[in-house]
Motif scaffolding. Sequence first.
Motif, PDB file in Angstrom:
ATOM      1  N   PHE A  43       0.615  -1.217  -0.422  1.00  0.00           N
ATOM      2  CA  PHE A  43       0.218  -0.068   0.033  1.00  0.00           C
ATOM      3  C   PHE A  43       1.316   1.192   0.271  1.00  0.00           C
ATOM      4  O   PHE A  43       0.799   2.354  -1.144  1.00  0.00           O
ATOM      5  CB  PHE A  43      -0.816   0.277   1.424  1.00  0.00           C
ATOM      6  N   VAL A  44       1.814   1.634   0.524  1.00  0.00           N
ATOM      7  CA  VAL A  44       2.614   2.106   1.056  1.00  0.00           C
ATOM      8  C   VAL A  44       4.615   2.056   1.195  1.00  0.00           C
ATOM      9  O   VAL A  44       4.653   2.093  -0.497  1.00  0.00           O
ATOM     10  CB  VAL A  44       2.638   3.127   2.013  1.00  0.00           C
ATOM     11  N   LEU A  45       4.162   1.193   1.773  1.00  0.00           N
ATOM     12  CA  LEU A  45       5.672   0.661   1.675  1.00  0.00           C
ATOM     13  C   LEU A  45       6.150  -0.071   0.755  1.00  0.00           C
ATOM     14  O   LEU A  45       7.477  -0.439  -0.092  1.00  0.00           O
ATOM     15  CB  LEU A  45       6.334   0.094   3.014  1.00  0.00           C
ATOM     16  N   GLY A  46       4.942  -1.050   0.214  1.00  0.00           N
ATOM     17  CA  GLY A  46       5.240  -2.132  -0.928  1.00  0.00           C
ATOM     18  C   GLY A  46       5.315  -1.301  -2.531  1.00  0.00           C
ATOM     19  O   GLY A  46       5.313  -1.928  -3.211  1.00  0.00           O
ATOM     20  N   VAL A  47       4.487   0.288  -2.062  1.00  0.00           N
ATOM     21  CA  VAL A  47       4.431   0.483  -3.750  1.00  0.00           C
ATOM     22  C   VAL A  47       6.186   1.266  -4.127  1.00  0.00           C
ATOM     23  O   VAL A  47       6.011   0.291  -5.618  1.00  0.00           O
ATOM     24  CB  VAL A  47       3.715   1.787  -3.682  1.00  0.00           C
ATOM     25  N   ARG A  48       7.079   1.667  -2.608  1.00  0.00           N
ATOM     26  CA  ARG A  48       8.494   1.597  -3.120  1.00  0.00           C
ATOM     27  C   ARG A  48       8.944   0.294  -2.797  1.00  0.00           C
ATOM     28  O   ARG A  48       9.748   0.962  -4.003  1.00  0.00           O
ATOM     29  CB  ARG A  48       8.955   2.416  -1.622  1.00  0.00           C
TER      30      ARG A  48
ATOM     31  N   GLY B 117     -15.607   6.244  -1.636  1.00  0.00           N
ATOM     32  CA  GLY B 117     -13.783   6.038  -2.099  1.00  0.00           C
ATOM     33  C   GLY B 117     -13.683   4.910  -2.175  1.00  0.00           C
ATOM     34  O   GLY B 117     -12.737   4.219  -2.265  1.00  0.00           O
ATOM     35  N   GLU B 118     -14.890   3.925  -2.225  1.00  0.00           N
ATOM     36  CA  GLU B 118     -14.712   2.292  -2.834  1.00  0.00           C
ATOM     37  C   GLU B 118     -14.097   2.292  -4.782  1.00  0.00           C
ATOM     38  O   GLU B 118     -13.476   1.361  -4.549  1.00  0.00           O
ATOM     39  CB  GLU B 118     -15.855   1.430  -2.997  1.00  0.00           C
ATOM     40  N   GLY B 119     -14.588   3.439  -4.788  1.00  0.00           N
ATOM     41  CA  GLY B 119     -13.818   3.585  -6.108  1.00  0.00           C
ATOM     42  C   GLY B 119     -12.693   3.907  -6.659  1.00  0.00           C
ATOM     43  O   GLY B 119     -11.712   3.516  -7.070  1.00  0.00           O
ATOM     44  N   ALA B 120     -11.250   4.507  -5.651  1.00  0.00           N
ATOM     45  CA  ALA B 120     -10.426   5.455  -5.754  1.00  0.00           C
ATOM     46  C   ALA B 120      -9.488   3.922  -4.879  1.00  0.00           C
ATOM     47  O   ALA B 120      -8.488   3.931  -5.216  1.00  0.00           O
ATOM     48  CB  ALA B 120     -10.664   6.479  -4.701  1.00  0.00           C
ATOM     49  N   ALA B 121      -9.979   3.860  -4.141  1.00  0.00           N
ATOM     50  CA  ALA B 121      -9.631   2.267  -3.807  1.00  0.00           C
ATOM     51  C   ALA B 121      -9.103   1.560  -4.295  1.00  0.00           C
ATOM     52  O   ALA B 121      -8.263   0.390  -4.549  1.00  0.00           O
ATOM     53  CB  ALA B 121     -10.520   1.638  -2.072  1.00  0.00           C
TER      54      ALA B 121
ATOM     55  N   ARG C   9      -8.880   1.476  -7.740  1.00  0.00           N
ATOM     56  CA  ARG C   9      -7.649   2.562  -8.823  1.00  0.00           C
ATOM     57  C   ARG C   9      -6.559   1.909  -8.025  1.00  0.00           C
ATOM     58  O   ARG C   9      -5.898   1.899  -8.632  1.00  0.00           O
ATOM     59  CB  ARG C   9      -8.317   3.543  -9.302  1.00  0.00           C
ATOM     60  N   ARG C  10      -6.567   2.324  -6.906  1.00  0.00           N
ATOM     61  CA  ARG C  10      -5.446   1.800  -6.200  1.00  0.00           C
ATOM     62  C   ARG C  10      -4.804   0.713  -6.286  1.00  0.00           C
ATOM     63  O   ARG C  10      -3.643   0.214  -6.209  1.00  0.00           O
ATOM     64  CB  ARG C  10      -5.245   2.796  -4.395  1.00  0.00           C
ATOM     65  N   ILE C  11      -5.967  -0.418  -5.939  1.00  0.00           N
ATOM     66  CA  ILE C  11      -4.960  -1.874  -5.752  1.00  0.00           C
ATOM     67  C   ILE C  11      -4.918  -1.698  -6.669  1.00  0.00           C
ATOM     68  O   ILE C  11      -3.741  -2.948  -7.542  1.00  0.00           O
ATOM     69  CB  ILE C  11      -6.533  -2.648  -5.136  1.00  0.00           C
ATOM     70  N   ARG C  12      -6.117  -1.735  -8.357  1.00  0.00           N
ATOM     71  CA  ARG C  12      -4.990  -2.239  -9.358  1.00  0.00           C
ATOM     72  C   ARG C  12      -4.086  -1.930 -10.204  1.00  0.00           C
ATOM     73  O   ARG C  12      -3.072  -2.467 -10.654  1.00  0.00           O
ATOM     74  CB  ARG C  12      -6.423  -1.710 -11.032  1.00  0.00           C
ATOM     75  N   ALA C  13      -4.079  -0.533  -9.407  1.00  0.00           N
ATOM     76  CA  ALA C  13      -2.054   0.219 -10.005  1.00  0.00           C
ATOM     77  C   ALA C  13      -1.189  -0.281  -9.066  1.00  0.00           C
ATOM     78  O   ALA C  13       0.280  -0.329 -10.173  1.00  0.00           O
ATOM     79  CB  ALA C  13      -2.010   1.650  -9.326  1.00  0.00           C
ATOM     80  N   VAL C  14      -1.392  -0.939  -7.654  1.00  0.00           N
ATOM     81  CA  VAL C  14      -0.067  -1.150  -7.743  1.00  0.00           C
ATOM     82  C   VAL C  14      -0.256  -2.982  -7.462  1.00  0.00           C
ATOM     83  O   VAL C  14       0.761  -3.288  -8.148  1.00  0.00           O
ATOM     84  CB  VAL C  14      -0.217  -2.152  -6.093  1.00  0.00           C
ATOM     85  N   HIS C  15      -0.842  -3.722  -8.002  1.00  0.00           N
ATOM     86  CA  HIS C  15      -0.757  -5.283  -8.241  1.00  0.00           C
ATOM     87  C   HIS C  15      -1.039  -5.330  -9.535  1.00  0.00           C
ATOM     88  O   HIS C  15      -0.373  -6.610  -9.989  1.00  0.00           O
ATOM     89  CB  HIS C  15      -2.329  -5.676  -7.929  1.00  0.00           C
TER      90      HIS C  15
END
Length: 374
Positions: free
Chosen positions: A97-102, A133-137, A139-145
Amino acid sequence: MRVVIVTESFPPDVNGVAHCALQTARHLAARGHEPLVIAPAAAGADAADPGAPCPVVRIPSLPLPGYPQVRVALPSRRVAAAITAHRADIVHLASPFVLGVRGMAAAAKLGLPAVAVYQTDLAGYARTYVGAGEGAAWRRIRAVHGAADRTLAPSSAALRDLEEHRVERVRLWPRGVETTRFRPELRDEALRRELAPDGELIVGYVGRLAPEKQVENLAGVCSLPGVRVVVVGDGPSEPSLRSALPGAVFLGRRTGDDLARIFASLDVFAHTGPYETFCQTVQEAMASGVPVIAPAAGGPLDLVDHGRTGLLVRPHDVDSVTSAVAHLAAAPALREAYGQAGRLAVEGRTWAAVGDMLLDHYADVLGARTAVAA
């Protein structure tokens, strides 16, 4: 194999992400591999991380406002430097989420394959904490994974959610349970007398005390005659839950053999959170020979065989939880049968077996990278 585990949480933190990351590191080391853990600095954590099965690189962090048990890593060049210095073959991202993105960015820059483990229902948290904020969540999950070579989902429900929200390259990887630690033989009659001096049926909850867990849904259970509710855990909701659950016993955070003794001393385990991607405490209760009541949502759908190892109830429904407890309270033979069936169901789900599944996923990812390079 040289593996870097980048995790959002690690012991002494007590949560599913931290526990799974620790068990992963232990298994890798036991199988002769060379793991390295990168994790946020935790309050009270020794820099040397005594007891850790491998070296741990701690990244400076801050507590999450309003929820000091959760810490968020600060920006740091140490992530990429640690991955480089370890000469990693593969990067394992635990609940990124945070550290994992780095960690993902560093892996991509270094040309290393990455496996991302999905463990936190961010969309459910968005509904709980901000009402939107479910949509934003997602989008974040799709971007990371989406940047990972493979995403590992802990349950069938989580896998379906990811695929329905267009996350690609998803495979199933469940969680193990320490069947030698959590076992029925630890049932402690002296502890039971302490918790329920009048011989009440003991109904327990174990986990974080936070809004998304909906522990207040045990309020109806507190009003049942001859029933004692026992709550194990800590978190920001504890003050309000002490008011919402009259007569309940709050034991605070418990771990290790102490927690195993408490699990085995319960008559019924009741989990209330509807946003679990897996729900490790359900497995621990089953390993302890305790019948389980859990919402028919998320991870418990894979774990609880309704009418055989426990009961699945409607999510968000206080009356369903209360009725299920009342049903089991009146049926001691059924409780015993559910508990025995639950123990049998999890006996093969050891961390060693699950860890070997993870190694197979690593091998697939590394093989696919090699094939592309060729």
